[in-house]
Design a protein around this motif. Structure first.
Motif, PDB file in Angstrom:
ATOM      1  N   ASP A  51       0.616  -1.195  -0.160  1.00  0.00           N
ATOM      2  CA  ASP A  51       0.185   0.115  -0.081  1.00  0.00           C
ATOM      3  C   ASP A  51       0.854   1.288   0.063  1.00  0.00           C
ATOM      4  N   SER A  52       2.390   1.205  -0.182  1.00  0.00           N
ATOM      5  CA  SER A  52       3.001   2.128  -0.129  1.00  0.00           C
ATOM      6  C   SER A  52       3.313   2.749   1.209  1.00  0.00           C
ATOM      7  N   LYS A  53       2.817   2.061   2.118  1.00  0.00           N
ATOM      8  CA  LYS A  53       3.146   2.887   3.648  1.00  0.00           C
ATOM      9  C   LYS A  53       4.603   2.206   3.998  1.00  0.00           C
ATOM     10  N   PRO A  54       5.238   3.241   4.506  1.00  0.00           N
ATOM     11  CA  PRO A  54       6.576   3.186   5.248  1.00  0.00           C
ATOM     12  C   PRO A  54       6.503   1.938   6.422  1.00  0.00           C
ATOM     13  N   LEU A  55       7.484   1.108   6.328  1.00  0.00           N
ATOM     14  CA  LEU A  55       7.679  -0.165   7.216  1.00  0.00           C
ATOM     15  C   LEU A  55       8.410   0.255   8.471  1.00  0.00           C
ATOM     16  N   VAL A  56       8.119  -0.208   9.652  1.00  0.00           N
ATOM     17  CA  VAL A  56       8.986  -0.116  10.524  1.00  0.00           C
ATOM     18  C   VAL A  56      10.254  -0.797  10.203  1.00  0.00           C
ATOM     19  N   HIS A  57      11.344  -0.085  10.568  1.00  0.00           N
ATOM     20  CA  HIS A  57      12.645  -0.681  10.348  1.00  0.00           C
ATOM     21  C   HIS A  57      13.847  -0.093  11.401  1.00  0.00           C
ATOM     22  N   TYR A  58      14.821  -0.953  11.673  1.00  0.00           N
ATOM     23  CA  TYR A  58      15.824  -0.740  12.345  1.00  0.00           C
ATOM     24  C   TYR A  58      17.258  -0.880  11.911  1.00  0.00           C
ATOM     25  N   LEU A  59      17.955   0.016  12.174  1.00  0.00           N
ATOM     26  CA  LEU A  59      19.424   0.137  11.690  1.00  0.00           C
ATOM     27  C   LEU A  59      20.301  -0.583  12.605  1.00  0.00           C
ATOM     28  N   LEU A  60      21.234  -1.512  12.272  1.00  0.00           N
ATOM     29  CA  LEU A  60      22.359  -2.168  12.829  1.00  0.00           C
ATOM     30  C   LEU A  60      23.561  -2.015  12.432  1.00  0.00           C
TER      31      LEU A  60
END
Length: 374
Positions: A51-60
């Motif tokens: 749906d072109s919605k940004p996803l939760v993401h984490y940077l490591l």
């Protein structure tokens, strides 16, 4: 109905990045929730769902190079994130993503699907490194991990060499959306209209030196240019490639391009006469899938991934490693036989539609995810 929550862990570069984005763009958002854990310097392009919605993401600190400090830090941080998010499933992608994801899965008791996109031990240029990397793969294959191969060759190798039991393997061939529009280049075009192309950084895996030798032989009979896309990160064989180009007097026959946008890559492939690959190994290469989607015949090395996509005398040719003259001759055949070229072009497009159109294949992956939770 409760959504199935999946945490994806990866070093998001190259084909691995393309793979995850194609999956996320097409997974059913009513039944699946996705979270991404990726490297803090691999991409700054956000991950979005269908749906072109940004996803939760984490940077490591996930990097290609082995670093005990960074890798341990990534494992501990991934463990904390997974404890917090409580996913139903971890899907790890790439070698480094697989190490971090599988260890975090073991520590949290979360089931892991692992997609190598080419096993790490295949990249080893020494027998000692190959032995160590294979031992690590064997160790991480234990426990609550299922191998989700990107090609049949990768699945076969997982069983035969890594030691995965057959009942702990599954297959989802890499797939992409149909390419419906070719965008204008965002970079200057400095090469002639008649050219061949390949996508891949100069490194051990891609074996670009062999491709330069092929071009040298080819130009004894055919006047043709080669465009090589993918210089930049991890191009550790660039000097060898440049020196060989100079030695063989091919400077005016080769264009070396840095990493650019996927839109530029598709533009260049779409206007190429043929797509070439002399790789020593692959998972299931997206550049070849993209070439097939664009109806471009391919001449490639007979290695894992390549042989899963290209069938001799159908959509191209698969050539044994270091058969330089045969490789060159097959290119020449396709360049000079228009009827054969057109037949291979049509078959290339059929290969894509039958096996690698993600609009048709995404339901298979959704079923795999569901089956792992039964």
């Amino acid at each position: 109905m409760k959504k199935i929550k999946i945490v994806h862990v990866l070093h998001s570069v190259g084909g691995v990045d393309v793979s995850l984005r194609q999956i996320l763009h097409n997974l059913d958002t009513e039944n699946f929730e996705n979270i991404v854990i990726h490297g803090d310097s691999d991409t700054d392009k956000e991950f979005v769902n269908k749906d072109s919605k940004p996803l939760v993401h984490y940077l490591l600190p996930i990097y290609r190079e082995i670093s005990l400090l960074n890798d341990l830090s990534s494992i501990l941080k991934a463990w904390k994130i997974i404890r917090k998010e409580k996913p139903d499933l971890i899907h790890s992608h790439s070698t480094k993503g697989g190490v971090i994801g599988r260890i975090a899965g073991f520590l949290t008791g979360t089931k892991v699907l692992h997609t190598p996109q080419a096993f790490s031990f295949l990249s080893a240029e020494s027998k000692i490194k190959e032995y160590v990397f294979l031992k690590i793969e064997k160790l991480l294959s234990k426990g609550n991990t299922v191998l989700l191969a990107s090609s049949q060759s990768e699945l076969n190798r997982a069983i035969r060499e890594v030691g995965f039991p057959k009942n702990k393997t599954d297959l989802f061939n890499n797939a992409i959306e149909p390419i419906e529009k070719i965008f204008d280049l965002s970079i200057p075009k400095t090469w002639p209209d008649q050219y061949l192309c390949t996508v891949g950084r100069p490194c051990y895996q891609k074996n670009i030196e062999e491709l330069i030798q092929v071009l040298y032989e080819l130009n004894k009979n055919v006047d043709i240019h080669l465009v090589i896309l993918g210089l930049g990160h991890h191009a550790d064989h660039i000097k060898q490639v440049e020196n060989l180009i100079t030695k063989l007097n091919l400077k005016d026959k080769v264009t070396l391009l840095n990493w650019t946008t996927r839109e530029d890559v598709l533009n260049i492939i779409s206007k190429s006469k043929l797509y070439l690959s002399t790789a020593r190994y692959e998972g299931l290469p997206y550049s070849i899938i993209e070439s097939l989607a664009l109806a471009i015949p391919c001449v490639v090395s007979d290695c894992d991934g390549n042989r899963d996509l290209i069938t001799n005398d159908y959509n191209g040719y698969c050539i044994k490693e270091n058969k330089t003259l045969e490789f060159s001759n097959k290119i020449g055949v396709l360049l000079q036989d228009e009827k054969l070229y057109d037949e291979f072009s049509k078959n290339a497009k059929n290969t894509f539609e039958d096996g690698h159109n993600i609009y048709k294949k995404i339901k298979d992956l959704e079923s795999i995810y569901r089956d792992q939770l039964k």
